[in-house]
Design an enzyme around this catalytic site. Structure first.
Site, PDB file in Angstrom:
ATOM      1  N   ARG A 256      68.487  79.470  46.170  1.00 48.09           N
ATOM      2  CA  ARG A 256      68.572  80.630  47.262  1.00 48.09           C
ATOM      3  C   ARG A 256      67.086  81.184  47.299  1.00 48.09           C
ATOM      4  NH1 ARG A 256      71.646  77.534  47.016  1.00 48.09           N
ATOM      5  NH2 ARG A 256      74.126  77.442  47.399  1.00 48.09           N
TER       6      ARG A 256
ATOM      7  N   SER B 248      78.274  83.611  52.864  1.00 47.04           N
ATOM      8  CA  SER B 248      78.201  83.989  51.600  1.00 47.04           C
ATOM      9  C   SER B 248      77.260  85.008  51.136  1.00 47.04           C
ATOM     10  CB  SER B 248      77.827  83.054  50.489  1.00 47.04           C
ATOM     11  OG  SER B 248      78.658  81.670  50.840  1.00 47.04           O
TER      12      SER B 248
ATOM     13  N   GLU C 134      72.366  87.943  48.755  1.00 44.34           N
ATOM     14  CA  GLU C 134      71.845  86.695  49.492  1.00 44.34           C
ATOM     15  C   GLU C 134      71.125  87.430  50.632  1.00 44.34           C
ATOM     16  OE1 GLU C 134      73.132  83.090  50.256  1.00 44.34           O
ATOM     17  OE2 GLU C 134      74.261  82.834  48.395  1.00 44.34           O
TER      18      GLU C 134
END
Length: 341
Positions: A168, A241, A337
């Site tokens: 990520r 998420s 995130e």
């Protein structure tokens, strides 16, 4: 101020971020062609402002007032660039919807991106986050990209090594965060396709239905799983998420298993173990709870949602409270995130 650019002053961004935060930008530029970037670069007043590059707004938590220039990337176009004995090389402009692009590749018989179906956002945002799901990551099929360099005014081509992909993560979150605007992304999709079925729920769904894995069948299964677990931003504001799954050492996992034998973890090539952040959050009692007008989704604790009228500050406060409880209970730090701006 440059007047021949499609600029809006004091523009609402509420419909341009999936969290549905009622943010307002000092200036909003709708980017539809590369030439606009050269014009923008020549405007000293606009160039001096903080800059937010906005795609689908799906990995973003905004402040109420942004004293910034927001560039909404709306570049479109997709095509087959070339093919050889091993790969189909396809390219899409940064403003293309990611899921629509994945479905376009599958409709042409080019497998590879099916595990990444239904991820919200745009093609241009995919390399920034190195999006991933169900055992696959974008970097697995990435070939190269073209980006505009605000510092030099040049359009540059970057390959996989240049992008420094990680979990990520990419160089676009660090050294190139304010410097590069992604214009086009190219992918190498394999002729010799093999399904990625490492994710237990995905393999089980296909097996239960007695379906022989094909790229389209895997995509359909992924879509069904995502829809069963994740809220539709059109119905309830969210950024997907919200926390990364943390990776711990084998020793730390062993210690945690002594107290929490049902700990959900996945072995990593590095020798460490990736823990399920959603499971950790749920064990701390946050699933379904709210703090102010922001909350933790009832069906998936990894997702924070806008209960109605939530501000960016409220989302941040909730995220920090979740992080603190997980750290206190498990000794594990959860990383966020989405980008706060």
């Amino acid at each position: 101020m440059t007047t021949n650019l499609p600029l809006s002053a004091h523009a609402s961004l509420q419909k341009l971020n999936t969290f549905g935060i009622a943010a307002q930008a000092r200036w909003l530029l709708i980017l539809t062609e590369n030439a606009q970037l050269q014009t923008l670069r020549q405007d000293a007043a606009l160039s001096a402002l903080p800059r937010l590059i906005l795609g689908g707004g799906s990995n973003l938590v905004l402040s109420d007032q942004l004293d910034a220039l927001v560039i909404h990337v709306c570049l479109t176009g997709r095509k087959l660039l070339a093919e050889d004995d091993n790969f189909f090389y396809v390219q899409a402009a940064a403003g293309e919807n990611w899921h629509a692009f994945v479905q376009w590749t599958l409709a042409h018989g080019w497998g590879g991106l099916e595990n990444l179906s239904l991820i919200p956002g745009t093609v241009g945002a995919a390399p920034i986050q190195n999006i991933g799901a169900y055992g696959a990551e974008m970097q697995d099929y990435f070939h190269s990209l073209q980006a505009f360099d605000f510092e030099t005014g040049n359009i540059v081509t970057l390959d996989k090594a240049d992008c420094q992909f990680a979990y990520r993560d990419s160089v676009f979150k660090h050294a190139y965060r304010d410097r590069m605007l992604i214009l086009k992304v190219s992918f190498a999709l394999p002729r010799q396709w093999q399904p990625k079925l490492d994710y237990a729920d995905l393999a089980a769904r296909l097996q239960q239905q007695g379906i022989v894995p094909t790229p389209q069948a895997v995509s359909t299964a992924v879509i069904a799983i995502r829809q069963s677990k994740l809220p539709d931003p059109a119905e309830i504001g969210n950024a997907g998420s919200f926390f990364k799954n943390p990776v711990v050492s084998a020793a730390q996992r062993a210690v945690l298993l002594q107290t929490y034998p049902r700990l959900v973890s996945y072995a990593q090539p590095s020798g460490g173990f990736k823990l399920a952040a959603g499971w950790l959050i749920e064990q701390c009692g946050w699933k379904g709870r709210s703090l102010g007008r922001a909350g933790v989704y009832e069906k998936q604790a990894l997702v924070l949602v806008n209960r109605g009228g939530a501000t960016g500050a409220e989302v941040r406060t909730l995220a920090q409270a979740v992080q603190a409880d997980v750290l206190q209970k498990f000794g594990v730090q959860l990383d966020i995130e989405p980008v706060f701006f």
